[in-house]
Design a protein around this motif. Structure first.
Motif, PDB file in Angstrom:
ATOM      1  N   TYR A   1       0.841  -1.198   0.000  1.00 53.08           N
ATOM      2  CA  TYR A   1       0.000   0.000   0.000  1.00 53.08           C
ATOM      3  C   TYR A   1       0.876   1.248   0.000  1.00 53.08           C
ATOM      4  N   THR A   2       0.346   2.311  -0.595  1.00 54.11           N
ATOM      5  CA  THR A   2       1.077   3.565  -0.652  1.00 54.11           C
ATOM      6  C   THR A   2       0.089   4.729  -0.615  1.00 54.11           C
ATOM      7  N   CYS A   3       0.625   5.950  -0.578  1.00 56.54           N
ATOM      8  CA  CYS A   3      -0.189   7.172  -0.611  1.00 56.54           C
ATOM      9  C   CYS A   3      -0.302   7.660  -2.054  1.00 56.54           C
ATOM     10  N   LEU A   4      -1.440   8.221  -2.415  1.00 48.69           N
ATOM     11  CA  LEU A   4      -1.630   8.797  -3.749  1.00 48.69           C
ATOM     12  C   LEU A   4      -2.466  10.059  -3.643  1.00 48.69           C
ATOM     13  N   ASN A   5      -2.132  11.036  -4.458  1.00 52.70           N
ATOM     14  CA  ASN A   5      -2.924  12.256  -4.578  1.00 52.70           C
ATOM     15  C   ASN A   5      -3.589  12.245  -5.952  1.00 52.70           C
ATOM     16  N   ASP A   6      -4.899  12.064  -5.952  1.00 48.06           N
ATOM     17  CA  ASP A   6      -5.666  12.038  -7.205  1.00 48.06           C
ATOM     18  C   ASP A   6      -5.944  13.479  -7.633  1.00 48.06           C
ATOM     19  N   VAL A   7      -4.925  14.142  -8.142  1.00 47.44           N
ATOM     20  CA  VAL A   7      -5.033  15.553  -8.524  1.00 47.44           C
ATOM     21  C   VAL A   7      -6.084  15.694  -9.629  1.00 47.44           C
ATOM     22  N   THR A   8      -6.935  16.711  -9.487  1.00 48.48           N
ATOM     23  CA  THR A   8      -8.112  16.830 -10.345  1.00 48.48           C
ATOM     24  C   THR A   8      -8.337  18.272 -10.780  1.00 48.48           C
ATOM     25  N   ALA A   9      -8.460  18.495 -12.068  1.00 50.39           N
ATOM     26  CA  ALA A   9      -8.915  19.788 -12.577  1.00 50.39           C
ATOM     27  C   ALA A   9     -10.442  19.797 -12.485  1.00 50.39           C
ATOM     28  N   ARG A  10     -10.947  20.329 -11.369  1.00 53.17           N
ATOM     29  CA  ARG A  10     -12.361  20.191 -11.035  1.00 53.17           C
ATOM     30  C   ARG A  10     -13.262  20.864 -12.063  1.00 53.17           C
ATOM     31  N   ASP A  11     -12.837  21.993 -12.589  1.00 52.44           N
ATOM     32  CA  ASP A  11     -13.678  22.685 -13.560  1.00 52.44           C
ATOM     33  C   ASP A  11     -13.810  21.860 -14.852  1.00 52.44           C
ATOM     34  N   LEU A  12     -12.786  21.097 -15.188  1.00 54.90           N
ATOM     35  CA  LEU A  12     -12.831  20.316 -16.431  1.00 54.90           C
ATOM     36  C   LEU A  12     -13.652  19.047 -16.281  1.00 54.90           C
ATOM     37  N   THR A  13     -13.593  18.400 -15.104  1.00 53.31           N
ATOM     38  CA  THR A  13     -14.445  17.218 -14.927  1.00 53.31           C
ATOM     39  C   THR A  13     -15.921  17.616 -14.940  1.00 53.31           C
ATOM     40  N   ALA A  14     -16.229  18.809 -14.402  1.00 58.68           N
ATOM     41  CA  ALA A  14     -17.619  19.287 -14.451  1.00 58.68           C
ATOM     42  C   ALA A  14     -18.027  19.628 -15.881  1.00 58.68           C
ATOM     43  N   LYS A  15     -17.128  20.227 -16.615  1.00 67.84           N
ATOM     44  CA  LYS A  15     -17.424  20.627 -17.997  1.00 67.84           C
ATOM     45  C   LYS A  15     -17.552  19.421 -18.918  1.00 67.84           C
ATOM     46  N   ASP A  16     -16.621  18.467 -18.782  1.00 63.56           N
ATOM     47  CA  ASP A  16     -16.587  17.323 -19.693  1.00 63.56           C
ATOM     48  C   ASP A  16     -17.598  16.240 -19.332  1.00 63.56           C
ATOM     49  N   ARG A  17     -18.016  16.217 -18.067  1.00 63.35           N
ATOM     50  CA  ARG A  17     -18.907  15.172 -17.544  1.00 63.35           C
ATOM     51  C   ARG A  17     -18.271  13.785 -17.605  1.00 63.35           C
ATOM     52  N   GLN A  18     -16.985  13.728 -17.709  1.00 61.35           N
ATOM     53  CA  GLN A  18     -16.205  12.502 -17.535  1.00 61.35           C
ATOM     54  C   GLN A  18     -14.798  12.936 -17.135  1.00 61.35           C
ATOM     55  N   TYR A  19     -13.947  11.959 -16.795  1.00 62.40           N
ATOM     56  CA  TYR A  19     -12.756  12.302 -16.023  1.00 62.40           C
ATOM     57  C   TYR A  19     -11.436  12.276 -16.779  1.00 62.40           C
ATOM     58  N   THR A  20     -11.420  11.872 -18.029  1.00 64.66           N
ATOM     59  CA  THR A  20     -10.144  11.635 -18.696  1.00 64.66           C
ATOM     60  C   THR A  20      -9.264  12.884 -18.711  1.00 64.66           C
ATOM     61  N   ARG A  21      -9.790  14.001 -19.153  1.00 64.26           N
ATOM     62  CA  ARG A  21      -8.969  15.209 -19.248  1.00 64.26           C
ATOM     63  C   ARG A  21      -8.657  15.773 -17.860  1.00 64.26           C
ATOM     64  N   GLY A  22      -9.677  15.914 -17.025  1.00 63.76           N
ATOM     65  CA  GLY A  22      -9.485  16.565 -15.734  1.00 63.76           C
ATOM     66  C   GLY A  22      -8.618  15.797 -14.757  1.00 63.76           C
ATOM     67  N   LYS A  23      -8.498  14.487 -14.971  1.00 66.90           N
ATOM     68  CA  LYS A  23      -7.692  13.656 -14.073  1.00 66.90           C
ATOM     69  C   LYS A  23      -6.373  13.213 -14.703  1.00 66.90           C
ATOM     70  N   GLY A  24      -6.198  13.446 -16.007  1.00 65.92           N
ATOM     71  CA  GLY A  24      -5.122  12.785 -16.720  1.00 65.92           C
ATOM     72  C   GLY A  24      -3.923  13.625 -17.098  1.00 65.92           C
ATOM     73  N   PHE A  25      -3.870  14.877 -16.658  1.00 63.40           N
ATOM     74  CA  PHE A  25      -2.716  15.718 -17.013  1.00 63.40           C
ATOM     75  C   PHE A  25      -1.416  15.102 -16.493  1.00 63.40           C
ATOM     76  N   ASP A  26      -0.326  15.373 -17.197  1.00 67.58           N
ATOM     77  CA  ASP A  26       0.995  15.027 -16.684  1.00 67.58           C
ATOM     78  C   ASP A  26       1.161  15.592 -15.271  1.00 67.58           C
ATOM     79  N   THR A  27       1.730  14.794 -14.382  1.00 67.73           N
ATOM     80  CA  THR A  27       2.011  15.107 -12.971  1.00 67.73           C
ATOM     81  C   THR A  27       0.788  14.991 -12.065  1.00 67.73           C
ATOM     82  N   PHE A  28      -0.348  14.523 -12.570  1.00 66.55           N
ATOM     83  CA  PHE A  28      -1.576  14.462 -11.779  1.00 66.55           C
ATOM     84  C   PHE A  28      -1.737  13.157 -11.010  1.00 66.55           C
TER      85      PHE A  28
END
Length: 252
Positions: A135-162
């Motif tokens: 087990y390890t720690c993870l930060n699920d970094v999220t571009a919240r405005d983009l997940t709301a706009k796109d209505r799915q998570y690929t872009r808002g969750k998938g940036f490099d370093t996220f």
């Protein structure tokens, strides 16, 4: 046992285990047997890397009741899955790059992550822990405005370093009752316990393995509790998990 991956002063990638305040280098057949070496390093003498290189990071949305309430969402009947690309991976003390060319709100989401140790397909919940390495720690970094706009998570969750995770993989741990917290600039923002998960780790492993084959080193990030919020450039975010340690990253 706490396993880690690091670069020495010559920028050579190595594996090690934590022994008190020291790292002991190991000759490791990844997720198999290891042979300890006579070489040790101080924790301040190395550059810590993500402790493994997964083929995929499978994340679970809305897996704490308080977070579902925070998001004004109903409790899901089945785990809600999405995937982060492995190009999003960074390690402890690395910089999360704020994608201000696209997003105006980037959030932290502290999570407990499961590291798989064996190839898993069509696994039962009763057998699920047999496939876990640690087990390890993870930060699920999220571009919240983009997940709301796109209505799915690929872009808002998938940036490099996220997908920062680490600093170690802890193998001797009961994940069912661990305190988890997230700090932003030394102020606590999230505080909960893995006993509050809606879908337990065995249920998640079983469910996901019936959708896709999990490979050694793959990560399941088990969801975030309430208290999510925005970060800005210059901030420092830490994910603390009992028995594992602290994952610290800077926003740039």
């Amino acid at each position: 046992m706490k396993y880690l991956r690091f670069q020495d002063k010559d920028n050579i990638e190595r594996y090690g285990i934590i022994e008190g305040e020291l790292i002991r280098e190991i000759d490791w057949d990844l997720f198999g047997d290891y042979m300890p070496a006579d070489i040790t390093y101080g924790l301040d003498e190395v550059n810590m890397l993500p402790p493994c290189v997964p083929s995929k990071i499978v994340c679970v949305g809305l897996n704490y009741k308080d977070h579902a309430k925070e998001m004004n969402s109903e409790i899901p009947e089945d785990p809600r899955l999405f995937i982060k690309p492995n190009t999003a991976i960074i390690g402890h003390e690395d910089t999360i790059v704020y994608p201000d060319h696209m997003s105006e709100r980037v959030d932290y989401e502290g999570e407990l992550a499961v590291v798989m140790g064996k190839r898993a397909r069509m696994v039962s919940a009763d057998d699920a822990f047999d496939y876990v390495f640690g087990y390890t720690c993870l930060n699920d970094v999220t571009a919240r405005d983009l997940t709301a706009k796109d209505r799915q998570y690929t872009r808002g969750k998938g940036f490099d370093t996220f997908a920062p995770f680490g600093p170690v993989i802890e193998t001797e741990l009961d994940p069912s009752n661990l305190h988890i917290s997230t700090y932003l600039n030394d102020k606590i923002k999230q505080s909960s316990n893995t006993s509050m998960l809606i879908f337990s780790i065995p249920k998640l492993i079983s469910f996901i393995s019936k959708v896709m084959t999990l490979l050694p080193g793959d990560i399941i990030s088990t969801g975030t509790p309430s208290g999510i919020g925005p970060m800005k450039k210059g901030d420092t975010v830490e994910v603390h998990i009992e028995g594992i340690g602290i994952l610290r990253n800077h926003i740039g």
